[in-house]
Scaffold this motif. Structure first.
Motif, PDB file in Angstrom:
ATOM      1  N   ASP A 161       0.078  -0.071  -5.315  1.00 31.74           N
ATOM      2  CA  ASP A 161      -1.082   0.582  -4.703  1.00 31.74           C
ATOM      3  C   ASP A 161      -2.274   0.369  -5.611  1.00 31.74           C
TER       4      ASP A 161
ATOM      5  N   CYS B  82       0.877  -1.184   0.000  1.00 31.11           N
ATOM      6  CA  CYS B  82       0.000   0.000   0.000  1.00 31.11           C
ATOM      7  C   CYS B  82       0.905   1.222   0.000  1.00 31.11           C
TER       8      CYS B  82
ATOM      9  N   ASP C 253       0.840  -1.249   4.733  1.00 29.67           N
ATOM     10  CA  ASP C 253       0.550   0.020   5.421  1.00 29.67           C
ATOM     11  C   ASP C 253      -0.909   0.336   5.084  1.00 29.67           C
TER      12      ASP C 253
ATOM     13  N   ARG D  18      -1.735   7.666  -7.130  1.00 30.82           N
ATOM     14  CA  ARG D  18      -0.897   7.889  -5.937  1.00 30.82           C
ATOM     15  C   ARG D  18       0.540   7.453  -6.220  1.00 30.82           C
TER      16      ARG D  18
ATOM     17  N   GLY E 188       5.672   7.419   0.892  1.00 35.10           N
ATOM     18  CA  GLY E 188       6.335   7.815   2.142  1.00 35.10           C
ATOM     19  C   GLY E 188       7.236   6.721   2.704  1.00 35.10           C
ATOM     20  N   LYS E 189       6.687   5.504   2.861  1.00 38.85           N
ATOM     21  CA  LYS E 189       7.497   4.442   3.482  1.00 38.85           C
ATOM     22  C   LYS E 189       8.410   3.790   2.456  1.00 38.85           C
TER      23      LYS E 189
ATOM     24  N   MET F  58     -11.297  -3.522   4.463  1.00 33.62           N
ATOM     25  CA  MET F  58     -10.140  -3.340   3.562  1.00 33.62           C
ATOM     26  C   MET F  58      -8.867  -3.838   4.223  1.00 33.62           C
TER      27      MET F  58
HETATM   28  C1  SAM Z   1      -2.034   4.548   4.670  1.00 33.70           C
HETATM   29  S1  SAM Z   1      -2.103   4.781   2.975  1.00 33.70           S
HETATM   30  C2  SAM Z   1      -0.467   4.448   2.473  1.00 33.70           C
HETATM   31  C3  SAM Z   1       0.538   5.478   2.840  1.00 33.70           C
HETATM   32  C4  SAM Z   1       1.913   5.211   2.291  1.00 33.70           C
HETATM   33  N1  SAM Z   1       2.378   3.865   2.575  1.00 33.70           N
HETATM   34  C5  SAM Z   1       2.924   6.195   2.828  1.00 33.70           C
HETATM   35  O1  SAM Z   1       3.725   5.852   3.707  1.00 33.70           O
HETATM   36  O2  SAM Z   1       2.906   7.342   2.365  1.00 33.70           O
HETATM   37  C6  SAM Z   1      -2.975   3.357   2.448  1.00 33.70           C
HETATM   38  C7  SAM Z   1      -2.928   3.078   0.964  1.00 33.70           C
HETATM   39  O3  SAM Z   1      -3.596   1.850   0.743  1.00 33.70           O
HETATM   40  C8  SAM Z   1      -4.099   1.859  -0.557  1.00 33.70           C
HETATM   41  N2  SAM Z   1      -4.995   0.704  -0.709  1.00 33.70           N
HETATM   42  C9  SAM Z   1      -4.572  -0.533  -0.950  1.00 33.70           C
HETATM   43  N3  SAM Z   1      -5.589  -1.396  -1.020  1.00 33.70           N
HETATM   44  C10 SAM Z   1      -6.686  -0.705  -0.837  1.00 33.70           C
HETATM   45  C11 SAM Z   1      -8.050  -1.050  -0.813  1.00 33.70           C
HETATM   46  N4  SAM Z   1      -8.490  -2.294  -0.955  1.00 33.70           N
HETATM   47  N5  SAM Z   1      -8.899  -0.069  -0.638  1.00 33.70           N
HETATM   48  C12 SAM Z   1      -8.478   1.193  -0.452  1.00 33.70           C
HETATM   49  N6  SAM Z   1      -7.203   1.567  -0.473  1.00 33.70           N
HETATM   50  C13 SAM Z   1      -6.310   0.631  -0.652  1.00 33.70           C
HETATM   51  C14 SAM Z   1      -4.630   3.279  -0.698  1.00 33.70           C
HETATM   52  O4  SAM Z   1      -4.721   3.657  -2.040  1.00 33.70           O
HETATM   53  C15 SAM Z   1      -3.603   4.094   0.080  1.00 33.70           C
HETATM   54  O5  SAM Z   1      -2.644   4.664  -0.772  1.00 33.70           O
END
Ligand code: SAM
Length: 437
Positions: A269, A245, A318, A274, A250-251, A348
């Motif tokens: 992702d 994710c 994440d 994104r 960021g990570k 999710m």
């Molecule tokens: C917490 S954010 C990630 C932040 C990122 N890792 C960072 O450090 O900047 C969660 C991510 O999960 C993705 N994602 C993955 N699977 C998903 C799902 N089934 N539904 C919604 N979002 C999902 C979103 O698009 C989003 O970018």
């Protein structure tokens, strides 16, 4: 801009923020970008007021209902001006002169209602705990169930504090001391963070765009708690790492720095837009061994660990979450979350955990993280996953932490649980699970 123009613009901007489903910072930025004629002091004043109103929205609603003003954006800004900014009702009466770019004149009723607010404190003893905590009732109930009556008050208050600006030094480009010195040359004062070995906490606010260390990729913006998640991934050069994710990276950036361009990093992702935002950041950071892939069935199948020896050494999940740990930075988010959305996040989370698990090699690790302080999104998810997957075992986070030469720390034991109230960082959770067979 005259004070009347600032108040009217605050009302207009607040109306846009509250009418939009987009995050507040995006609405504010695009509103101000489209009005370049607004000078920098006016921008500062207007955004501080609008953010202030959103941060104290539940308490302001309490006051506006009690005084009979009603809960429109105009009432919120005017009551904020009195309760928080210390204006007098008579001053507001002068400001609201009904001229061009000014708020319309106060009605007699508004004048009387505003006068009842004068001399009052935003934090009245009769305000219910959830309102005082700036949380909807259903969410506050979750806080009380988890942290207890006093703990919930403290946690909610912690989420109302101002967050610091934390940077992570990109080890591909230099060391922390060098970065602190470089930042100093651009008049950005910062010092080493308490926990992250790569972190710098900046004193005060600053425009990083003017800063060479930032422009050249020596430092990146990343909350200290988020840096600790990268540390718990325990990545070493040569490994294969999947950031499932990855969002805007960021990570991934921190994981890439740990790999030192040796090994493989895949940033996935569900939202390819994104990932596109991650690309320039990755390039600036000097990370070369990264691939991007949209999170879909076809790509997951390619990444999955079917046979012996296949799969990734580390899979970071994440997960999408309520973001309850980051509400200091995004005060509008706590007002947008609903019970349905919360259930949706939990579904999710279970899905992405399963997807992540399908890509871990035997002996590899699945790292689950959220930026939430709520057990429903954290330990409950891990417990449910482990009950279904006896071939995974939790690795105590403290073991990984201490093996990296770090001093024992109160919020890292079986898992990592950080909260703004207790530790002064954004709220994060991290659990590390190892695949045994
Ligand atoms: C917490 S954010 C990630 C932040 C990122 N890792 C960072 O450090 O900047 C969660 C991510 O999960 C993705 N994602 C993955 N699977 C998903 C799902 N089934 N539904 C919604 N979002 C999902 C979103 O698009 C989003 O970018």
């Amino acid at each position: 801009m005259r004070p009347s123009g600032r108040i009217q613009t605050s009302i207009d901007l607040l109306t846009e923020v509250m009418g939009s489903s987009l995050p507040m910072d995006r609405v504010v930025n695009s509103y101000l970008r489209a009005r370049r004629f607004i000078g920098s002091k006016d921008r500062k004043d207007i955004s501080a007021r609008v953010y202030g109103v959103i941060r104290s929205r539940c308490r302001l609603d309490w006051w506006t209902i009690r005084s009979g003003l009603g809960d429109g954006c105009r009432s919120l800004v005017l009551s904020y001006a009195i309760l928080v900014e210390g204006m007098k009702a008579s001053e507001l009466d002068e400001i609201c002169d009904g001229g061009d770019y000014s708020p319309r004149a106060l009605s007699e009723f508004e004048n009387e209602a505003l006068a009842t607010l004068q001399g009052q404190d935003l934090n009245h003893p009769d305000i219910p705990a959830a309102v005082q905590g700036e949380l909807p009732d259903w969410l506050y109930a979750l806080f009380e169930a988890q942290f207890g009556v006093e703990g919930a008050k403290a946690e909610a208050a912690g989420l109302q504090a101002q967050a610091s600006l934390d940077l992570r030094v990109n080890l591909l480009k230099g060391k922390r001391d060098q970065a602190i010195a470089f930042l100093g040359k651009d008049n950005v004062e910062g010092g080493a963070t308490d926990f992250s070995p790569w972190g710098i906490r900046v004193q005060g606010r600053t425009a990083l765009g003017n800063c060479k260390a930032f422009r050249e990729g020596l430092v990146e913006v990343q909350d200290e708690g988020s840096q600790l998640i990268a540390l718990l991934c325990d990545v070493t050069p040569g490994q294969s790492v999947l950031d499932l994710c990855a969002g805007a990276g960021g990570k991934s950036l921190a994981l890439g720095a740990l790999l030192k361009n040796d090994g493989e990093l895949v940033a996935m992702d569900i939202d390819p837009r994104r990932l596109q935002r991650a690309e320039p950041r990755v390039e600036k950071a000097g990370i070369e061994n990264i691939r991007y892939a949209t999170l879909n069935k076809e790509n997951l199948k390619k990444m999955s660990a079917k046979g012996a020896g296949e799969g990734f050494d580390r899979v970071l999940v994440d997960a999408p979450c309520s973001g309850s740990g980051t509400w200091r930075r995004q005060p509008d988010a706590r007002l947008r979350i609903t019970p349905d959305k919360f259930v949706n996040y939990r579904e999710m989370q279970a899905t992405v955990l399963e997807q992540g698990a399908s890509c871990v090699k035997i002996g590899g690790r699945l790292i689950y993280a959220t930026c939430s302080v709520l057990d429903e999104e954290n330990t409950d998810q891990i417990d449910a996953f482990l009950a279904k997957h006896p071939n995974y075992q939790r690795v105590p986070a403290s073991k990984i932490w201490e093996a990296q030469g770090m001093e024992p720390c109160s919020f890292i034991d079986e898992t990592m649980k950080v909260s703004p109230a207790q530790h002064g960082l954004d709220g994060f959770f991290c659990a590390v699970l190892e695949r045994q067979s």
